[in-house]
Scaffold this motif. Structure first.
Motif, short mmCIF file in Angstrom:
data_model
loop_
_atom_site.label_atom_id
_atom_site.label_comp_id
_atom_site.label_asym_id
_atom_site.label_seq_id
_atom_site.Cartn_x
_atom_site.Cartn_y
_atom_site.Cartn_z
N LYS A 575 1.45 -1.24 0.39
CA LYS A 575 -0.48 -0.24 -0.01
C LYS A 575 0.76 1.48 0.31
CE LYS A 575 -4.10 -1.92 2.02
NZ LYS A 575 -5.40 -1.34 3.02
N ARG A 578 1.46 3.29 -2.60
CA ARG A 578 -0.06 4.23 -4.17
C ARG A 578 0.27 5.13 -2.43
NH1 ARG A 578 -1.30 4.21 -9.07
NH2 ARG A 578 -1.27 1.78 -9.59
N GLU A 579 0.29 4.99 -0.93
CA GLU A 579 0.79 5.98 -0.36
C GLU A 579 1.60 6.08 0.06
OE1 GLU A 579 -2.27 5.53 2.49
OE2 GLU A 579 -3.62 4.04 1.16
N ARG A 581 2.59 8.63 1.93
CA ARG A 581 2.73 9.22 3.44
C ARG A 581 2.66 7.48 4.21
NH1 ARG A 581 -3.45 9.80 4.93
NH2 ARG A 581 -4.58 7.64 3.85
N ARG A 582 2.93 6.53 3.83
CA ARG A 582 3.24 5.39 4.46
C ARG A 582 4.73 5.59 4.61
NH1 ARG A 582 -1.47 1.59 5.91
NH2 ARG A 582 -3.58 1.87 5.21
N ASP A 638 10.03 8.81 -1.71
CA ASP A 638 8.30 9.16 -1.82
C ASP A 638 8.29 9.41 -0.64
OD1 ASP A 638 8.10 7.57 -3.95
OD2 ASP A 638 7.13 5.74 -3.59
N ALA A 642 6.48 13.06 0.14
CA ALA A 642 5.04 12.80 2.30
C ALA A 642 5.03 13.83 2.47
CB ALA A 642 5.05 11.72 1.68
N THR A 648 0.91 12.90 -1.21
CA THR A 648 0.87 12.06 -0.01
C THR A 648 0.63 10.71 -0.87
OG1 THR A 648 -1.15 13.14 0.24
CG2 THR A 648 0.79 13.27 1.85
N ARG A 649 -0.81 11.00 -1.89
CA ARG A 649 -0.90 9.55 -2.35
C ARG A 649 -0.58 9.57 -3.78
NH1 ARG A 649 -5.86 7.63 0.44
NH2 ARG A 649 -6.31 8.92 2.23
N SER A 650 -0.34 8.81 -4.19
CA SER A 650 -0.18 8.37 -6.04
C SER A 650 -0.66 8.13 -6.74
CB SER A 650 1.05 7.71 -5.62
OG SER A 650 2.22 8.74 -5.97
N SER A 651 -1.81 8.10 -6.94
CA SER A 651 -2.37 7.75 -8.63
C SER A 651 -1.62 6.70 -9.72
CB SER A 651 -3.14 8.46 -9.97
OG SER A 651 -2.37 9.46 -10.73
#
Length: 812
Positions: A575, A578-579, A581-582, A638, A642, A648-651
């Motif tokens: 995850k 795609r995020e 921020r994690r 990443d 973030a 903070t979120r990736s498409s």
């Protein structure tokens, strides 16, 4: 017909005795006008004999005065047709037969093969002039081609390359085309895809239900009119369908994004011509040459800043913002088929030209399939009846450090082989999971397939299986071993396991980053040892953790891990891709082990997590639940993106890291004259000496750099300047490791080296420090290149005498 200029340069030997020679030419010598060239050269020198295509080579028998034969052979070696690549010319003696005329014979099928499947090439100038000239019979004919240009790989059924073994066998030649095909003075002499309006493919316009509403030139004009009015048109191109829409229309491009389910990933653009491109983008001489090359890839170009002093804009200057949101670069290509040229001539402005598919699926290649799969996306279909036998996407390239670099290797480049200069066993390598390609070792060359894509859905898996079948079918080799990624859960790995069982051949599992470095070594003919810097997002390590920030010493015997980024945990595992921020939260958690972070609660809240989410994720991190350990440089990029609030979120994959790089560009920090020494600023990123528990590896400790980042954020330092300092720190780290290891050759590979600033600065600083630096050119630095590396690693595996499952070269 003799060329007096060529004959006059040859002095016949005093001995009038005749000789006969057999000549075999290997390389890219089929589908590029090589036999006509041989015929005309032999005729100009007054030589007898014949030429034919064989499976993987051109074979010639030539007879005449010895001096003229020598001149003939020199012409083969040093003056072949422009699209030919001559690898080897082998000559031996034959008994004379008294032949005085020269002929082209039918191709010989069934012999052992070499990797000579030709690639597509863009429309040549002669064909372009024909379709624009009303006096020519191919005026405005969208399927015009000759030996210098046109479809190749996408229409070939089998080798040798002859019309009867292509999709064009369904179109019998008319009398005029047949005359051109057999006329040695014509540039269509033995041009296999030859066609004209009387006997060739035809164009049609279909409505969304697949009903024909127009044909021929009317279909083309109606497609242009529909695009002008904002419609989305699906066009059947050279290697698959493309979706076209007016690139100036914000509303039309947004509608395409919604229908295609492509939230923010940049769209490629097709421009009417180079002058319109130059009005929109900065174009260096190297970029212009790449853009206009026979391969005609999509080229990533830096946008021009707005010019307030210009009263009138050139057509296409106002590109819709949502074509490439927040991106200072545009992916630009020029028309490369007659159909594209005619359509862009009608329009006169740039269009979005993106693959005909839903996001993450392979492109459509069949008319009926396109109507089914693109239903709800395309408003109209511009189709034709020439079958596409295999999908071939547009290639993507850029210029870094003054050299072309491929990001996606497909049309124009694939499946041209990579020569490694030594015989290899017959090895099938199935690549990785993302940006998949497949490779096959044939003799001393490796055929790397076209881009297949991410193996994440049934359509992509089916495309992967077709490509494997294609390569094995073309070359008809008995595969001696199969190579795959070390990751056990990739579809490609499971396919290789099944292939190994069914064929009874050894399976070689190759560590991901080892394959990256080996691929770049193969391109440059390096044997090692080299220091490989392999930085990307994800790669399965030999210790079961997620690698991605690796320094490897690699030679023909394998690899040794000598340094890596300091590990941290990724809450939620995949995850985090795609995020971003994690990744940021994982970095903060790691930092807090060594001491408090100023305003850490505020920083965590800025990542967009609720308090409840933070508590859950912190529990995962503390207990190591679904929080794998990683050394990934990509995830570190990443995390910083973030933390800075850039993404903070990736498409799409790599979006956060791209935002971090672009922050430098947007602030102008790459312009040395404007920053006055600022480009030398860097955070500390020390190299920690290996301890007893580190397995002999140096550890690059990013903690001081990240603490410096957080302090600068609190002081209000702009994100672009922070990004610059961080990039510079990473480059300084590369130089430090290189000095510690002490090897003269340094190889840079992995998806992180798609970052222009990182790559160009690393090359420059390593050169200044006295190292020879090697980067990718023939295959991409991302996962599109690892199938080549897998072949090279697997080729050296036999000498290790290890059993199935061994990871070559790693002590573990």
């Amino acid at each position: 017909m003799r060329d007096a200029r060529l004959v006059d340069t040859v002095q016949d030997a005093p001995d009038p005795a005749r000789r006969r020679k057999a000549v075999r030419v290997t390389g890219t010598v089929q589908g590029v006008g090589f036999r006509p060239f041989v015929y005309l050269t032999a005729g100009a020198l007054g030589l007898g004999g014949w030429v034919r295509n064989e499976s993987g080579s051109v074979y010639i028998e030539v007879e005449g005065p010895p001096a003229r034969i020598e001149a003939f052979i020199e012409a083969l070696r040093h003056n072949p047709p422009p699209l030919a690549v001559v690898r080897e010319v082998t000559v031996w003696d034959l008994p004379c037969r008294g032949e005085t005329a020269f002929a082209i014979q039918d191709s010989l099928a069934g012999a052992s093969l070499s990797p000579v499947v030709p690639a597509e090439t863009a429309t040549c100038q002669a064909c372009l002039e024909e379709i624009r000239d009303p006096r020519q019979r191919r005026f405005r004919y969208p399927f015009t081609n000759c030996t210098r240009c046109g479809p190749r790989y996408s229409i070939i059924e089998a080798l040798p390359y002859d019309r009867t073994r292509t999709a064009m066998k369904a179109f019998p030649l008319c009398d005029q085309c047949r005359q051109e095909y057999h006329d040695p003075r014509d540039r269509r002499f033995h041009a296999e895809p030859i066609a004209c309006p009387r006997c060739g493919p035809r164009l049609e316009m279909w409505d969304p239900a697949g009903a024909c509403v127009a044909t021929g030139d009317e279909a083309l004009r109606r497609a242009a009119e529909a695009i002008r009015e904002g419609a989305i048109v699906a066009l059947k191109g050279l290697g698959g369908f493309q979706l076209l829409v007016d690139a100036r229309s914000e509303e039309a491009v947004r509608r395409l994004r919604e229908r295609k389910r492509r939230e923010a990933k940049p769209f490629a653009l097709m421009f009417p011509g180079p002058e319109v491109v130059k009005a929109v983008c900065r174009v260096s001489p190297e970029e212009e040459q790449l853009l206009s090359s026979p391969q005609a890839p999509i080229v990533l170009l830096l946008r021009r800043p707005p010019d307030p002093g210009r009263e009138e804009s050139l057509p296409g200057e106002a590109i819709a913002a949502c074509v490439a949101p927040g991106n200072p670069y545009l992916g630009v290509m020029l028309p490369y088929t007659p159909l594209h040229h005619l359509l862009m001539q009608e329009l006169g402005f740039p269009v979005v030209c993106t693959s005909g598919n839903l996001s993450e699926e392979p492109i459509c290649i069949d008319n009926a399939e396109a109507v089914r799969r693109l239903k709800g996306i395309a408003d109209l279909f511009l189709v034709h009846d020439r079958p596409i036998l295999r999908h071939v996407d547009d290639s993507v390239a850029s210029v870094m450090a003054g050299r072309p670099v491929l990001w996606r290797r497909a049309r124009g480049y694939a499946p041209l082989p990579v020569s490694v200069g030594r015989p290899l066993p017959a090895i099938l390598a199935v690549g990785g999971h993302l940006k998949n390609t497949v490779a096959l070792a044939v003799g001393s060359e490796v055929v790397v397939s076209q881009h297949i894509g991410d193996l994440e859905n049934a359509e992509a898996v089916a495309a992967f299986e077709r490509v494997v079948a294609d390569l094995l079918g073309f070359f008809r080799l008995e595969v001696e071993r199969v190579a795959c990624d070390l990751h056990p859960d990739y579809f490609s790995s499971r396919f290789a396991e099944q292939f190994s069982r069914e064929r009874g051949v050894p399976l070689v599992r190759v560590q991901h980053h080892h394959a990256h470095v080996a691929a770049c070594m193969a391109e440059h003919g390096l044997r090692g040892p080299v220091l490989g810097v392999a930085w990307d997002g994800t790669g399965y390590g030999t210790d079961g953790t997620v690698w991605g920030g690796e320094f490897l010493v690699v030679d023909e015997g394998g690899f040794r891990r000598v340094a890596h980024m300091r590990p941290f945990r990724l809450p939620g595992g995949d995850k985090a891709v795609r995020e971003p921020r994690r990744s940021a939260l994982g970095v903060l958690f790691e930092l807090e082990k060594a001491g408090p972070i100023p305003c850490s609660d505020t920083v965590a809240r800025n990542l967009g997590f609720s308090e409840a989410e933070v508590r859950v994720l912190e529990t995962m991190l503390r207990r190591g639940l679904n929080a794998p350990v990683t050394t990934s440089a990509g995830r570190l990029f990443d995390a910083l993106s973030a933390l800075l609030g850039l993404r903070t979120r990736s498409s799409f994959e790599g979006q956060a890291a791209m935002e971090l790089e672009f922050a430098i560009e947007r602030r102008g920090y790459t312009e040395a004259a404007a920053v006055s020494g600022l480009t030398e600023e860097a955070y500390p990123l020390p190299l920690v000496r290996p301890g007893a528990g580190e397995g002999g590896c140096w550890v690059a400790d990013w903690e001081p750099a990240l603490r410096g980042v957080i302090q600068d954020m609190q002081r209000g330092v702009p994100a672009g300047r922070i990004s610059l300092r961080f990039h510079n720190a990473l480059v300084a780290l590369m130089v430090a490791v290189a000095r510690e290891v002490g090897l003269e050759q340094v190889v840079l590979s992995g998806g992180c080296f798609q970052n222009r600033y990182l790559t160009e600065r690393a090359v420059s600083r390593l050169h200044q420090a006295g190292f020879s630096v090697y980067t990718h050119q023939t295959v991409p630095p991302n996962d599109g290149g690892i199938s080549l590396g897998q072949v090279l690693v697997a080729a050296g595996w036999q000498a290790s005498k290890e059993v199935d499952g061994h990871v070559p070269g790693d002590p573990g």
